[in-house]
Design an enzyme around this catalytic site. Structure first.
Site, mmCIF file in Angstrom:
data_model
loop_
_atom_site.group_PDB
_atom_site.id
_atom_site.type_symbol
_atom_site.label_atom_id
_atom_site.label_comp_id
_atom_site.label_asym_id
_atom_site.label_seq_id
_atom_site.Cartn_x
_atom_site.Cartn_y
_atom_site.Cartn_z
ATOM 1 N N SER A 144 0.857 -1.185 0.000
ATOM 2 C CA SER A 144 0.000 0.000 0.000
ATOM 3 C C SER A 144 0.892 1.233 0.000
ATOM 4 O O SER A 144 2.064 1.159 0.391
ATOM 5 C CB SER A 144 -0.888 0.003 1.254
ATOM 6 O OG SER A 144 -1.517 1.257 1.458
ATOM 7 N N TYR A 157 -1.854 -0.700 10.497
ATOM 8 C CA TYR A 157 -2.000 -1.047 9.088
ATOM 9 C C TYR A 157 -0.763 -0.617 8.303
ATOM 10 O O TYR A 157 -0.225 -1.381 7.498
ATOM 11 C CB TYR A 157 -3.246 -0.371 8.520
ATOM 12 C CG TYR A 157 -3.470 -0.611 7.048
ATOM 13 C CD1 TYR A 157 -4.040 -1.797 6.595
ATOM 14 C CD2 TYR A 157 -3.105 0.348 6.102
ATOM 15 C CE1 TYR A 157 -4.233 -2.024 5.240
ATOM 16 C CE2 TYR A 157 -3.299 0.128 4.749
ATOM 17 C CZ TYR A 157 -3.865 -1.049 4.319
ATOM 18 O OH TYR A 157 -4.058 -1.283 2.981
#
Length: 253
Positions: A144, A157
């Site tokens: 990501s 995350y």
């Protein structure tokens, strides 16, 4: 340059919806047999059925990627079905965090790290020996843009995606001379069912997400799928250990 493939079988985890489903469909459109892997049996079988309806070949394999025995069994089933796995897209991941670091819970940490990091590690643990035995292959892991920098109120995350990039780079170096390429794709905000559910109560947040990207919109699942197929293709034969940002310019600042 067209994307060409030397193998015949692709495996996609987290393929029940979103980026995983789009990538599984894209592999099938390029003539590959697709192993559709997910914990969501209904969604996973739905993806496999879409491929079959379009004239492709697909097999759904249920699997919890956080469980060693299940991942090992899934890879055994993949070999039993098609004898090999030429391309693997380790995409299964979760995002459940919505607070500052000190507000997070141990349960959140374990869940996010379990799927996003342990899941990728376990999949590669069993994919790499198979690819060595068959003479090579290509792996793409979903990281990501949150793994390329800070992600306020998503620290766990973000840490998990930094870890995915670390696993990717390390594996790329370890297996480069075994004819196995390992790369990562790093999406920004993408228009998925998860994104829509998260913003249905406040459309203004969805509008803000679009403005975060210099191109003025969020990404499409098909755009991530195209990047994954490129990284697997012969066109990327000299690319390994790379983290490809597909982010509408977010990381250009």
């Amino acid at each position: 340059m067209s994307m060409t493939f030397s193998g015949q079988v692709a495996l996609v985890t987290g393929a029940a919806a979103g980026i995983g489903r789009a990538t599984a469909l894209a592999f099938a459109e390029h003539g590959l047999k697709v192993l559709v892997v997910d914990l969501d049996s209904a969604g996973g079988e739905g993806t496999a059925e879409l491929i079959r309806q379009a004239g492709g070949e697909a097999l759904f394999l249920p699997c919890d990627v956080t469980k060693d025995a299940q991942v090992q069994q899934m890879m055994t089933q993949a070999v039993d079905a098609y004898s090999r796995v030429d391309y693997a897209f380790n995409n299964a991941g979760i995002e459940i965090e919505k607070g500052r670091l000190a507000e997070g819970s141990e349960a959140e940490f374990d869940a996010i790290m379990g799927v996003n990091v342990k899941g990728v590690w376990l999949c590669m643990k069993y994919q790499l020996p198979l690819m060595m035995a068959q003479g090579g292959g290509a792996i793409v892991n979903t990281a990501s843009v949150a793994g390329l920098g800070a992600a306020p109120k998503m620290s766990i995350y973000s840490a998990s995606k930094h870890a995915v990039i670390g696993l990717t780079k390390s594996a790329a170096i370890e297996y480069a001379k075994k004819h196995i390429r390992v790369n990562a794709v790093c999406p920004a905000v993408i228009d998925t069912d998860m994104f829509r559910r998260a913003h249905e109560a406040d459309p203004r947040k969805a509008e803000f997400a679009a403005t975060m990207h210099p191109v003025g919109r969020i990404g499409k699942v098909e755009e991530i799928a195209a990047a994954v197929l490129y990284l697997c293709s012969d066109g990327a034969a000299f690319t390994t250990g790379h983290s490809l940002a597909v982010d509408g310019g977010v990381t250009a600042f």
